[in-house]
Design a protein around this motif. Structure first.
Motif, PDB file in Angstrom:
ATOM      1  N   VAL A  97      49.856  25.978  38.189  1.00 31.35           N
ATOM      2  CA  VAL A  97      50.451  26.147  39.524  1.00 31.35           C
ATOM      3  C   VAL A  97      51.944  25.837  39.455  1.00 31.35           C
ATOM      4  O   VAL A  97      52.734  26.367  40.228  1.00 31.35           O
ATOM      5  N   SER A  98      52.322  25.007  38.515  1.00 30.24           N
ATOM      6  CA  SER A  98      53.745  24.673  38.379  1.00 30.24           C
ATOM      7  C   SER A  98      54.577  25.943  38.218  1.00 30.24           C
ATOM      8  O   SER A  98      55.593  26.115  38.896  1.00 30.24           O
ATOM      9  N   TYR A 122      54.228  16.703  47.272  1.00 28.77           N
ATOM     10  CA  TYR A 122      54.242  16.738  45.802  1.00 28.77           C
ATOM     11  C   TYR A 122      55.689  16.745  45.310  1.00 28.77           C
ATOM     12  O   TYR A 122      56.532  17.469  45.862  1.00 28.77           O
ATOM     13  N   ASP A 200      50.073  25.788  48.524  1.00 30.39           N
ATOM     14  CA  ASP A 200      49.590  25.231  47.259  1.00 30.39           C
ATOM     15  C   ASP A 200      48.176  24.693  47.499  1.00 30.39           C
ATOM     16  O   ASP A 200      47.994  23.660  48.136  1.00 30.39           O
ATOM     17  N   TYR A 203      44.045  21.858  45.037  1.00 23.41           N
ATOM     18  CA  TYR A 203      42.918  20.925  45.220  1.00 23.41           C
ATOM     19  C   TYR A 203      41.823  21.510  46.113  1.00 23.41           C
ATOM     20  O   TYR A 203      41.031  20.755  46.685  1.00 23.41           O
ATOM     21  N   ARG A 241      46.938  24.824  30.967  1.00 24.84           N
ATOM     22  CA  ARG A 241      48.036  25.493  31.672  1.00 24.84           C
ATOM     23  C   ARG A 241      47.650  26.870  32.194  1.00 24.84           C
ATOM     24  O   ARG A 241      48.182  27.896  31.764  1.00 24.84           O
TER      25      ARG A 241
END
Ligand code: PLP
Length: 387
Positions: A97-98, A122, A200, A203, A241
């Motif tokens: 997600v980064s 975050y 985002d 989770y 990743r």
């Protein structure tokens, strides 16, 4: 020497990393600091990775990522939330997600565009907005409201330069799950002011007190939402990743264009492992979620028994208790707790001004360690009272 990049130089060093460098030098530390599952990736997923290596899948994939993985992601979003994304034109695989966050912001922003960021949030959100040439505009949320985003507060921060609202739910660091009504109000606002929503949802599978609302499925949201998701948390795959973006075709297309010049693709072996993660029955993820929930209950109850007020975290794996009763600011609290009792937590101020007065504790930690941490936190608070 000529100066290096001003925007990056202006970014403060990570408050979390500095603190954990100190903790790493100490003995007998119980770390509630890292936002990472303590489970190893389920065996069948690791096995798929090993097999992929044995078979020699060591090349690049297409820039958008393996078609099979994109199909599975879109099908999963459809099954779980009724979302309807086309795997060929509206989905790409990212390096976590980064990278998805970075790509989304680069694609959306022109220099000077503003992005509204409800905080505490975050730690990567504001720097990533700045790296993409934008200006992050913080809006506060309050623990008295369960950290729900208040559309009126967001509305007051909108200017002609506002381009997007960036939020995470379930959230790091608060564990808050945004109520559906709060998200609907944000979508209405986005429609009124023609804004994008960057959501985002890393989770999404880790919710305990009610279901997750997928922002892209709310009426009016789809055409303006960039949905970010990934495998790191629910599948315990941080080191592999792999993440994804689902977004309307023009956004997804531009994101692939940037990606083809930067990352090229997410690791091939990891994408094949992710295919296995989504092909497998849900039971292993469900078992991990049930375990987090057990720990969550024990830990939150234990924190409250020490006298700290702790809002109910409905998702992710973080508790965000108020430490105001200690009379300490969050950084002093975290430093003193580490030195006195060797328990590492993260100062809430790291996540934005509204995080002051709180500390973030990750309960992605074995239950006996959480229980021992509670004993130590209690002893620390008693000793502080005596001062
Ligand atoms: N978004 C949030 C809210 C997170 O907490 C994290 C990791 O802690 C990330 C994104 C990064 O996830 P990934 O490992 O997929 O890059």
């Amino acid at each position: 020497m000529k100066p290096l990049n001003d925007v990056i130089a202006a970014c403060p060093p990570s408050g979390i990393r500095r603190f954990f460098d100190i903790a790493a030098e100490m003995d007998d530390v119980i770390s509630l600091g890292v936002g990472e599952p303590d489970f190893v990736t389920p065996w069948r997923v690791r096995e798929a990775g090993i097999y992929a290596l044995e078979q020699g899948y060591t090349t690049y994939t297409s820039n958008a990522g393996l078609p099979r993985l994109r199909e599975l992601i879109c099908a999963d979003l459809g099954r779980r939330y009724g979302a309807d994304y086309d795997p060929d034109t509206e989905c790409l695989i990212t390096t976590g997600v980064s990278e998805g966050l970075d790509l989304a912001l680069r694609v959306l922003l022109n220099p000077g565009d503003e992005v509204i960021v409800p905080e505490p949030c975050y730690v990567a959100y504001e720097p990533c907005v700045a790296f993409a040439g934008g200006t992050p505009v913080r809006v506060p949320t309050r623990w008295e409201d369960g950290f729900a985003v208040d559309a009126d507060v967001v509305a007051a921060a909108i200017t002609p330069r506002t381009k997007a609202i960036l939020l995470g739910s379930p959230a790091n660091p608060t564990g808050a799950v945004q109520p559906r009504a709060a998200l609907e109000a944000l979508v209405r606002l986005a429609e009124q002011h023609d804004l994008y929503l960057v959501s985002d949802e890393i989770y999404d599978r880790l919710t305990y007190t009610g279901g997750h609302t997928c922002l892209g499925t709310l009426p009016g949201a789809r055409e303006r939402t960039v949905l970010l998701g990934g495998f790191s948390k629910a599948h315990a795959m941080t080191g592999w990743r792999v993440g994804w973006i689902c977004a309307p075709a023009p956004v997804a297309d531009l994101a692939v264009r940037v990606h083809q010049y930067t990352m090229l693709c997410a690791p091939h072996v990891s994408q094949l492992a992710a295919v296995e993660a989504l092909s497998a029955p849900d039971d292993e993820v469900d078992a991990m979620v049930a375990d987090y929930d057990r720990r969550r209950r024990v830990f939150v109850k234990g924190l409250r028994e020490t006298g700290l007020e702790c809002p109910e975290p409905g998702g992710a794996f973080y508790a965000f208790p108020s430490i105001r009763s200690s009379g300490l600011d969050s950084e002093t609290f975290a430093e003193r707790l580490l030195h006195a009792e060797h328990v590492a937590v993260v100062a809430g101020s790291v996540f934005g001004p509204s995080g002051e007065g709180h500390v973030r504790c990750s309960y992605a930690t074995a239950l006996p360690l959480l229980e021992e941490a509670l004993v130590r936190i209690d002893r620390f608070l008693r000793a502080e009272e005596g001062h």
